[in-house]
Design an enzyme around this catalytic site. Structure first.
Site, mmCIF file in Angstrom:
data_model
loop_
_atom_site.group_PDB
_atom_site.id
_atom_site.type_symbol
_atom_site.label_atom_id
_atom_site.label_comp_id
_atom_site.label_asym_id
_atom_site.label_seq_id
_atom_site.Cartn_x
_atom_site.Cartn_y
_atom_site.Cartn_z
ATOM 1 N N LYS A 1 -7.195 17.007 -13.955
ATOM 2 C CA LYS A 1 -5.899 17.187 -13.280
ATOM 3 C C LYS A 1 -5.655 18.642 -12.877
ATOM 4 O O LYS A 1 -4.523 19.103 -12.829
ATOM 5 C CB LYS A 1 -4.755 16.690 -14.165
ATOM 6 N N THR B 1 -0.277 4.941 1.146
ATOM 7 C CA THR B 1 -0.557 5.870 2.230
ATOM 8 C C THR B 1 -0.416 5.193 3.586
ATOM 9 O O THR B 1 -1.112 4.218 3.867
ATOM 10 C CB THR B 1 -1.981 6.440 2.081
ATOM 11 N N ASP C 1 -4.872 6.168 -4.395
ATOM 12 C CA ASP C 1 -4.561 7.567 -4.682
ATOM 13 C C ASP C 1 -4.502 7.832 -6.183
ATOM 14 O O ASP C 1 -4.562 6.935 -7.004
ATOM 15 C CB ASP C 1 -3.229 7.945 -4.020
ATOM 16 N N ASP D 1 0.864 -1.176 0.000
ATOM 17 C CA ASP D 1 0.000 0.000 0.000
ATOM 18 C C ASP D 1 0.905 1.232 0.000
ATOM 19 O O ASP D 1 2.108 1.129 0.255
ATOM 20 C CB ASP D 1 -0.878 -0.033 1.262
ATOM 21 N N ASN E 1 -8.759 -0.962 4.399
ATOM 22 C CA ASN E 1 -8.925 -1.257 2.976
ATOM 23 C C ASN E 1 -7.868 -2.246 2.462
ATOM 24 O O ASN E 1 -7.983 -2.746 1.351
ATOM 25 C CB ASN E 1 -8.844 0.033 2.160
#
Length: 1119
Positions: free
Chosen positions: A618, A474, A750, A472, A859
């Protein structure tokens, strides 16, 4: 009427700071040039909402007041005739009445259940899990056979006790683990929530009633509630949620304590992101407030439950409660209006209507069932056990065949099978399990990786076989702490060490601006020409633009402090930096924001339009009007790839963006455009007309209007560089693991840009390595083109978003996995929890290699459980990942020691231990076979009684088990040369080659010991047992000594101690050992000859091999 205290509702506090608050929640384009009039209407909607029952005891007392029964009865009569009960269609979609009177629910109960067993299924399932493996099933058959008199050989306890011990330990551990899961489930299911009771109809407040006067008083003084455990909450219930309460089920947000109908939730256990997410209440029910929302009538349609946490579609139909003809109003609902289960209400209070419960919630749908994990080494040993069983059966049949299949030959076959059962020693399971306990203890007590916990004690060896690491981002690789490190303005550059200078220039410019306010036309402009602007005004323009272009909300905490909340940590970092240089955001709502300088001056801006950041655009833009001057400005920030073509021509942007990216900073380009009243009016008109266009053309027209009137020739103000702080020692850890041969994948929820920046800054991507970004693939042709490109560039790093990844897996699964598993690094963005788990399973299935997954949030649980080895980090996102993982660590850098040292030792030791235990069983079986062959193929045990029990326990167990303390290299070398780890992943320590080598050694030694015993002691045949058994035990002690690489004090003690115990036992076992014969010189000499012939040739072969073909670790150790 005085306003009630709102100190405990920070969102309400912040919205009341300004005299003008924003009410409208209908669209992001508020058109707030007429906001003041609407604000006066909306500010009174939430009055009195603080008055409610939140204490269970007080609430129960209120339920008993005399009028309650009458109200309940009236409610029932008024609704029973025309409100249908909750209806669920075959595909799972549902229509839910707001006033649900039905006692039966067609939907699943809202019960959390993570247990693997029940009282009824515990024994059957545990026995199935144990005996589905051939190894254990074989021992069960052998043990049961001893209850048949014709098949009985020796003591029953020698066959039953080891199996019973293994089963007892396993069952005890499984029972304890499941009981702990039961306690956690019970705690979650018994958490109490306040459910609104049905209320009599109350007209929805209309704006006409509210202008300049108090809202209409509802018929009840406060919302009436009952305290309900989470497990009893049903679809259709209205639940009153308080601050910091975990949301018990998926629900539509009806009303909040914040007057604008907004609330923040924490989703760390759902999508892994620690930032608060903004949710919006339904506009019509928000006007009703907590007091009267329980009286709303109508129904809610919701789509079938799906896994996607970013998608929801529903329609709320409300019936008019005002006198006159009834009218219905339908309101479309999106994911912004929904609170998912397992998220947490971060501030204020809210009322939600339950839509999905139990196993239909998004959280449960994205969690896979945990499976019982079995290590690769155990699978390999299981295969070898099958080979040994085949050998045993063939040998038994062969001996009976040589005897001519006479008499009850099938019984003889079975007796031989039992005689040779030591070939597959049950002590192997006992030794391996005890070894795993030792490895777990060593990991747990390692001072360099404190508080590391082994939750699955069956998998330490797997740590030494990992080839794919799925991580992962974060909280695992990063701390999720952002900090603005650099501000570049073309001719001006400010680094992190020169921010004091920025603060000084901003203060100077703002003081000049305040002093000359009347002479200026705009607070965000200085002299007309760029060349004539001085340094301080340029810095001030950039800082004020950063202070207004964001979606950050200041939230007042209970202790009076203010924290910033936004959906992106980048935005919070920029607003915090702006505060550090002297401009603080003190108020923000949907229609306005207020900034305050260090000198105390306040600058108020009306928010006219917001263009939120999306993965496609963006960029994020905002149109603001400064109230004091009326000047309108469009400010935009975004990725350099997009903004470069929107800003005025310049000669520095591209180069500086590249420089910042190489430093691992996340870059944002900041631009602005001043708008006249006329140009804004034209934009407003065209934009609103574009919003009315139907279908897909709508978004195209909206984009065209923004492009034509706003996004062109922007004045380039600045380039910012934000750093996402990495976890401690992440760079060196990833480099070591890459050198150890691991292929590393980063799976994150993300954005692509963020993930790419982290991949660069963490050195996940090597210097100069090509990064191939893939996003928004829609067709098979696009996927095929990507695969063709990557197949020619297998040293690239692939960065792919979740949508494209799903398309690849749906249409080109074998081709994509084959290609992706060859790449050194893959970064998958916008991944759902289920996608993460699917990727882990696919790599396991396709490559048949060991996959390790590491994460820190709820998650990541599915991914961790889907891996061969799951590692959870205890972090800011709680302990959910840590509790569901096989190994729990405190930071990512601990992974180096865990894999390269503990993983290496565990695998090498278990491989050596398992082969030696098999050798120990084989050699005695070969002696038995030779004995039976010579003595008329009789199925009679050579070693009976105590000798049979003592051989595998007292006489050899301690020295053999001491091999779990052996180490081929020291710790410093293992970490200094991570390339040594590559050798382990090839599985050469325990392979068919090593297995058959040990098989030949056992046949040679067993045959030599038995044959030489018969040849040298032909005249003393009565002493054959003592002679051969003594040679056997001494041979095993010497073999252990030959296998040891690094001597440990316990090894020496076990060797000497076991030899002393054996020779001492000869004195107390006269039935097997004749003292006068054993003490004779002839016995000692001839036993020494037998042992020398059986073991010395092996020593010579080993020495020659070590000299001319040394192992990799031996070469390194000799440097």
């Amino acid at each position: 009427m005085s306003r009630p205290s709102t100190s405990s509702y920070p969102l309400q506090t912040l919205s009341q700071r300004s005299s003008i608050s924003g009410p409208s929640m209908t669209a992001q384009s508020n058109g707030t040039h007429d906001a003041p009039n609407r604000s006066r209407l909306g500010v009174t909607h939430g009055k009195g909402k603080k008055k409610r029952v939140s204490d269970a005891d007080e609430e129960e007392a209120l339920l008993g007041y005399s009028g309650m029964e009458e109200i309940e009865e009236q409610n029932e009569i008024s609704r029973s005739s025309d409100i249908p009960p909750s209806a669920k269609s075959k595909n799972g979609s549902r229509t839910i009445p707001l006033q649900n009177s039905s006692s039966k629910s067609p939907f699943p109960p809202n019960v959390v259940r993570n247990q693997k067993y029940s009282i009824i299924t515990f024994l059957p399932l545990v026995f199935y899990e144990q005996f589905k493996f051939f190894f254990n099933f074989y021992f069960l058959v052998v043990a049961l056979s001893q209850f048949v008199p014709a098949l009985k050989i020796g003591y029953i306890v020698t066959y039953v006790a080891p199996l019973a011990f293994v089963l007892a330990v396993t069952m005890g551990k499984e029972a304890y683990d499941d009981y702990q899961r039961y306690l956690r489930d019970r705690e979650a299911n018994s958490t109490r929530y306040l459910v609104l009771l049905p209320q009599p109809p109350s007209p929805i407040p209309q704006p006409s009633h509210l202008v300049g006067e108090e809202p209409i008083s509802p018929s009840l003084p406060r919302p009436q509630t009952r305290s309900t455990p989470a497990s009893s909450i049903r679809v259709g219930d209205m639940v009153l949620l308080e601050k910091n309460q975990r949301i018990p089920a998926d629900m539509v947000l009806l009303t909040t304590s914040e007057e604008e109908g907004t609330c923040f939730i924490r989703t760390d256990q759902l999508d892994g992101e620690t930032d608060w997410k903004l949710k919006l209440a339904v506009g019509e029910t928000q006007k009703m407030g907590e007091k009267t929302v329980g009286s709303a009538e109508g129904s809610l349609y919701a789509d079938p439950p799906i896994k996607d946490i970013h998608t929801f579609y529903g329609i709320l139909t409300l019936r008019s409660l005002n006198p006159g003809p009834q009218e219905e109003q339908s309101i479309p609902l999106s994911v912004e209006n929904v609170l998912w289960a397992n998220t947490v209400l971060a501030a204020g209070s809210a009322v939600g209507l339950v839509v999905y419960t139990g196993k239909e919630t998004r959280a449960v749908l994205n969690t896979s069932e945990p499976e019982t994990k079995m290590g690769t080494l155990e699978k390999e040993v299981n295969k070898m056990a099958k080979i040994l069983c085949t050998v045993t059966f063939a040998l038994s049949v062969f001996l009976v065949a040589l005897n001519g299949f006479r008499g009850q030959w099938y019984i003889y076959v079975f007796r031989f099978l039992i005689l040779f059962s030591s070939i597959i020693p049950i002590s192997l399971r006992v030794n391996l399990d005890m070894g795993k306990t030792v490895y777990a203890h060593q990991i747990h007590t390692d001072p360099e990786i404190p508080e590391t916990i082994v939750r699955t004690s069956t998998l330490p060896e797997e740590l030494g076989r990992v080839e794919y690491l799925l991580s992962d981002k974060t909280g695992t690789l990063t701390r999720n702490e952002m900090e603005l490190k650099k501000l570049h303005m073309g001719t001006l550059v400010f680094g992190w060490d020169s921010m004091d200078e920025v603060a000084h220039l901003v203060a100077q410019a703002l003081n000049e601006q305040d002093g000359a306010m009347e002479r200026r036309k705009s607070s965000m402009t200085t002299a007309p020409g760029r060349s004539r602007r001085d340094m301080s005004s340029r810095v001030r323009d950039a800082v004020m633009a950063l202070a207004t272009c964001h979606n950050v909300t200041p939230v007042t905490n209970d202790d009076g402090s203010i924290t910033y909340q936004a959906s992106s940590p980048d935005e919070v970092a920029i607003v915090q930096w702006v505060e550090s240089v002297g401009v603080r955001l003190i108020h923000r709502d949907r229609t306005s924001m207020v900034l305050r300088s260090n000198a105390g001056s306040e600058y108020t801006y009306d928010v006219l339009y917001i263009f939120p950041f999306t993965s496609e655009s963006k960029r994020m833009g905002i149109i603001v009007r400064e109230r004091s001057t009326g000047n309108i400005t469009f400010v935009q920030k975004g990725a350099d790839t997009i903004m470069a073509r929107l800003v005025q021509k310049n000669d520095w942007l591209e180069e500086e963006c590249g420089n910042m990216a190489r430093e691992g900073l996340r870059t944002l380009v900041l631009g602005r455009k001043r708008l006249s009243e006329g140009s804004f009016a034209e934009f407003d008109k065209r934009y609103k007309s574009a919003q009315l266009v139907a279908g897909e053309e709508r978004q195209i027209q909206i984009n065209q209007v923004v492009s034509d009137l706003l996004e062109n020739e922007l004045e380039l103000l600045a380039l910012t560089g934000v750093e996402d702080k990495l976890q401690e020692d992440v760079k060196s850890t990833l480099e070591l693991l890459r050198n150890a041969g691991l292929k590393i994948w980063m799976l994150t929820g993300d954005k692509i840009e963020t993930a790419t920046n982290i991949a660069v800054s963490s050195k996940l991507v090597g210097r100069g390595q090509y990064i191939h970004q893939v996003a928004k693939l829609k067709s098979s042709d696009q996927v095929r083109d990507m695969l063709d490109f990557l197949s020619a560039k297998l040293d690239a790093c692939l960065v792919i978003d979740g949508e494209s990844l799903q398309l690849c897996l749906d249409r080109f699964r074998p081709e994509f996995i084959h290609l992706a598993t060859q790449l050194p690094t893959v970064v998958a963005c916008r991944c759902s929890p289920t996608q993460k788990a699917d990727v882990a399973r696919l790599i396991r299935e396709f490559t048949k290699k060991t996959v390790c997954c590491i994460g820190d949030g709820g998650n990541d649980v599915s991914m961790i459980q889907a891996a061969d080895v799951g590692v959870g980090i205890v972090g800011k996102e709680g302990k959910q990942a840590s509790l569901s993982a096989d190994f729990s660590i405190n930071q990512f850098s601990y992974l180096t020691k865990l894999l390269l040292w503990h993983g290496r030792n565990s695998y090498k030791r278990s491989a050596k231990l398992s082969q030696f235990v098999i050798h120990r069983g084989l050699i005695i079986a070969v002696i038995q076979a030779v004995f039976s062959s010579i003595f008329f193929f009789a199925p009679i045990a050579l070693y009976q009684g105590w000798l049979q029990v003592g051989y595998a326990t007292l006489y050899t167990m301690a020295p053999v088990f001491s091999l779990v303390l052996d180490k081929d290299v020291n710790e410093d070398l293992a970490l200094l040369y991570p390339e040594l780890y590559k050798e382990l992943t090839k599985g050469r320590s325990l392979s068919y080659k090593t297995f058959f080598t040990w098989l030949l050694i056992s046949v040679y030694q067993g045959g030599i010991i038995m044959l030489l015993s018969l040849l040298l002691f032909e005249s003393e045949f009565l002493h054959i047992v003592a002679i051969s058994f003594s040679a056997l035990v001494i041979n095993e002690l010497i073999m252990v000594a030959l296998e040891v690489t690094t001597w440990h004090s316990y090894m020496i003690l076990s060797e000497l101690g076991t030899a002393g115990v054996y020779f001492g036992s000869m004195a107390v076992l006269p039935a097997y050992f004749d003292p006068s014969f054993v003490l004779s010189k002839q016995f000692v000499t001839k036993v020494a000859i037998i042992v020398a012939v059986s073991s010395f040739p092996l020593y010579v072969i080993k020495a020659v091999h070590r000299r001319f073909n040394p192992a990799a670790y031996a070469k390194v150790a000799g440097i």
